[in-house]
Design an enzyme around this catalytic site. Structure first.
Site, PDB file in Angstrom:
ATOM      1  N   HIS A   1       0.833  -1.199   0.000  1.00  0.00           N
ATOM      2  CA  HIS A   1       0.000   0.000   0.000  1.00  0.00           C
ATOM      3  C   HIS A   1       0.869   1.250   0.000  1.00  0.00           C
ATOM      4  O   HIS A   1       1.849   1.319   0.736  1.00  0.00           O
ATOM      5  CB  HIS A   1      -0.908   0.035   1.236  1.00  0.00           C
ATOM      6  CG  HIS A   1      -1.772  -1.175   1.397  1.00  0.00           C
ATOM      7  ND1 HIS A   1      -1.277  -2.380   1.862  1.00  0.00           N
ATOM      8  CD2 HIS A   1      -3.091  -1.363   1.155  1.00  0.00           C
ATOM      9  CE1 HIS A   1      -2.268  -3.258   1.895  1.00  0.00           C
ATOM     10  NE2 HIS A   1      -3.370  -2.675   1.473  1.00  0.00           N
TER      11      HIS A   1
ATOM     12  N   LYS B   1      -1.464  -8.006  -4.369  1.00  0.00           N
ATOM     13  CA  LYS B   1      -2.388  -6.889  -4.155  1.00  0.00           C
ATOM     14  C   LYS B   1      -1.603  -5.586  -4.052  1.00  0.00           C
ATOM     15  O   LYS B   1      -0.625  -5.504  -3.312  1.00  0.00           O
ATOM     16  CB  LYS B   1      -3.204  -7.112  -2.879  1.00  0.00           C
ATOM     17  CG  LYS B   1      -4.185  -5.984  -2.580  1.00  0.00           C
ATOM     18  CD  LYS B   1      -4.870  -6.192  -1.230  1.00  0.00           C
ATOM     19  CE  LYS B   1      -5.753  -4.988  -0.899  1.00  0.00           C
ATOM     20  NZ  LYS B   1      -6.293  -5.058   0.473  1.00  0.00           N
TER      21      LYS B   1
END
EC number: 4.2.1.10
Length: 233
Positions: free
Chosen positions: A132, A159
């Protein structure tokens, strides 16, 4: 074949409901509103021991048939875990047999991350390795490099969630999504909000939604995301 529990991600992308408080009620609501998978956010639920985590998963398995992703997020990656890294990793290891997938951050110490990946493989669980960036969106080559690094580290699904500064950043992420297999990509915030609906059209295997309050910038509610995705079919 890429699956989380019984859900076949090669047939269609999954709507993942992030469970962040009142877990039994949120799981019930998520299922009613069309979620495919539940992400159990132990860090946001205030769960700090393996026993608490295991008890919760057993209760949830008794009330829903939806597959579960176990997540215990680092603060630096948008989470709320306040304990030691060893305890954070140990909790995920201890409940691995009760979940269907596990999410571990790419930024986690390599030896600790490898422990989770190894345990997940032993238990035949799906491994999501996540990264992230809440400040910016790197260039395309860096985006691809991060996803490749996650796959090289053992991810079944890589991800990547990033914050766009302009619409070109959003386009770059979608282009990378189209080029790299077995990914989940998210462009966060107001500029990237629509990617939660359209990124699956470019190859993102998962798209995350909230049941009540958003747990990430730009996150939509499950029922709204479900309706929007059905319109795109």
């Amino acid at each position: 074949m890429l699956k989380i529990g019984t859900f076949d991600l090669e047939e269609r992308p999954a709507i993942v409901a992030a469970i962040s408080n009142e877990p039994l009620q949120q799981c019930k609501t998520a299922a009613e509103h069309g979620a495919d998978i539940l992400e159990i956010r132990f860090d946001l639920l205030g769960i700090t021991t393996s026993k608490e985590a295991a008890n919760l998963l057993r209760m949830l398995k008794g009330t829903t048939s939806l597959p579960c992703i176990a997540t215990n997020r680092l603060q630096s990656q948008g989470g709320n875990w306040e304990g030691t890294e060893e305890n954070r990793i140990a909790l995920l290891e201890d409940i691995m047999h009760l979940t269907d997938a596990v999410d571990i951050e790419l930024e986690t110490d390599e030896q600790l991350r490898d422990r989770i990946v190894k345990k997940a493989k032993e238990e035949s669980k799906t491994t999501i390795i996540s990264s992230h960036d809440f400040e910016r969106t790197p260039d395309k080559e860096t985006l691809k490099s991060i996803l490749d690094h996650s796959h090289d580290a053992g991810a079944d699904i890589a991800k990547l969630a990033v914050m766009p500064e302009n619409m070109q950043d959003v386009l770059n992420l979608l282009e990378v999504t189209l080029e790299v297999d077995d990914v989940c990509t998210i462009s966060m915030g107001k500029l990237g909000k629509h990617t939660r609906i359209i990124a699956p059209l470019y190859g993102s295997k998962l798209t995350y939604a909230s049941v009540s309050d958003a747990v990430a910038p730009g996150q939509l509610k499950v029922e709204d995301l479900k309706k929007a995705m059905e319109m795109m079919e």
